[in-house]
Design an enzyme around this catalytic site. Structure first.
Site, PDB file in Angstrom:
ATOM      1  CB  VAL A  11      -6.366   0.950  -3.578  1.00  0.00           C
ATOM      2  CG1 VAL A  11      -6.655   2.403  -3.922  1.00  0.00           C
ATOM      3  CG2 VAL A  11      -5.344   0.364  -4.562  1.00  0.00           C
ATOM      4  CG  ASP A  12      -6.171   1.846   2.644  1.00  0.00           C
ATOM      5  OD1 ASP A  12      -6.714   0.752   2.383  1.00  0.00           O
ATOM      6  OD2 ASP A  12      -5.185   1.960   3.395  1.00  0.00           O
ATOM      7  CB  CYS A  13     -10.765   4.931  -1.847  1.00  0.00           C
ATOM      8  SG  CYS A  13      -9.741   4.175  -3.109  1.00  0.00           S
ATOM      9  CG  ASN A  67      -1.976   1.081   1.193  1.00  0.00           C
ATOM     10  OD1 ASN A  67      -1.709   2.191   0.766  1.00  0.00           O
ATOM     11  ND2 ASN A  67      -3.166   0.785   1.676  1.00  0.00           N
ATOM     12  CE1 TYR A  91      -7.107  10.901   3.726  1.00  0.00           C
ATOM     13  CE2 TYR A  91      -8.252  10.402   1.674  1.00  0.00           C
ATOM     14  CZ  TYR A  91      -8.028  11.237   2.769  1.00  0.00           C
ATOM     15  OH  TYR A  91      -8.726  12.410   2.882  1.00  0.00           O
TER      16      TYR A  91
END
Length: 248
Positions: free
Chosen positions: A129-131, A103, A142
């Site tokens: 994938v942090d959204c 990440n 993020y």
């Protein structure tokens, strides 16, 4: 018909298993090894194990704990947290982990995806994938466990990591994390339509019906959940479980 993959996502913090709400307010929910033993008994297909502090604190992976977890686990594991180099990835694979999730490290050095994929195959590299959605309805990516807004478009970013060799996308909605209010289907659809690799949707599952919605409406490869497998009842009592998905 291909069996739908429903994956428990376990969060590590200080060698314990925790659960968060919108990536904040982590609550201790038990010992990770004990949780894995329960999931072994439930014959879960796959696990995702994420150390949520490693990258944020610039700490190396806890190899001792990873080895202990891998030794107990009967199913494939995807591990993420603190992996910044090919050498670290090699060490983790040698401990018995099947996939590595990148990440923050991928955002800082996308070539790491290519390096791991070239040596171990794309199927071994997952890009997490942090959204999060802004007040104006725009999604951005993020890093550092949801603490830094990169300003990157999720769609553009997943296309870049796919081109770099990532074999799977683990898509996490920060806004839905731990809320048990259902998945962000709009976000999921945009990512699934942008890439050709499998997408795992995570964040928001509160019922068995929620688990199936991303398959039916967004054509995901798999869904993942944390709170749904840990908290039960209106008082959110801690009880690690896994539902009979065939009983739907």
């Amino acid at each position: 018909m291909m069996r739908k993959r429903v994956i428990p996502c376990l969060l590590l913090q200080d060698r314990g298993l925790v659960k968060t709400v919108k990536f904040k307010n982590s609550k201790y929910v038990g010992d990770p090894v004990n949780a894995i033993r329960i999931f072994n008994e439930k014959e879960v297909d796959e696990l995702v194990l994420l150390d949520i502090d490693a990258s944020r604190l610039s700490r190396d992976p806890d190899y001792e704990l990873i080895q202990e977890v891998a030794g107990e686990c009967f199913m494939p594991i995807c591990y993420g947290g603190g992996v910044k180099t090919l050498a670290q990835a090699e060490k983790i694979f040698a401990l018995g982990i099947e996939k590595i999730s990148l990440n923050t490290a991928a955002l800082e050095n996308i070539e790491l995806i290519r390096q791991i994929a070239n040596k171990f195959g794309s199927q071994s590299v997952v890009c997490s994938v942090d959204c999060k959605k802004s007040l104006f309805g725009k999604y951005t990516v993020y890093s550092h466990s949801g603490t830094r807004d990169t300003k990157l478009s999720p769609v553009e970013w997943v296309q870049k990591v796919e081109a770099a060799g990532a074999g799977e996308i683990f898509l996490n909605s920060i806004d839905r994390d731990g809320t048990q209010q259902g998945f962000d289907i709009q976000l999921i659809q945009s990512i699934v339509n942008a890439v050709h690799v499998p997408v795992i949707a995570c964040g928001g599952a509160g019922s068995v019906a929620d688990l199936f919605e991303p398959f039916e409406r967004a054509n995901v490869s798999a869904v993942a959940a944390g709170s749904f497998f840990v908290f039960h009842g209106k008082h959110k009592a801690v009880l690690i479980s896994y539902p009979d998905l065939n009983a739907r």
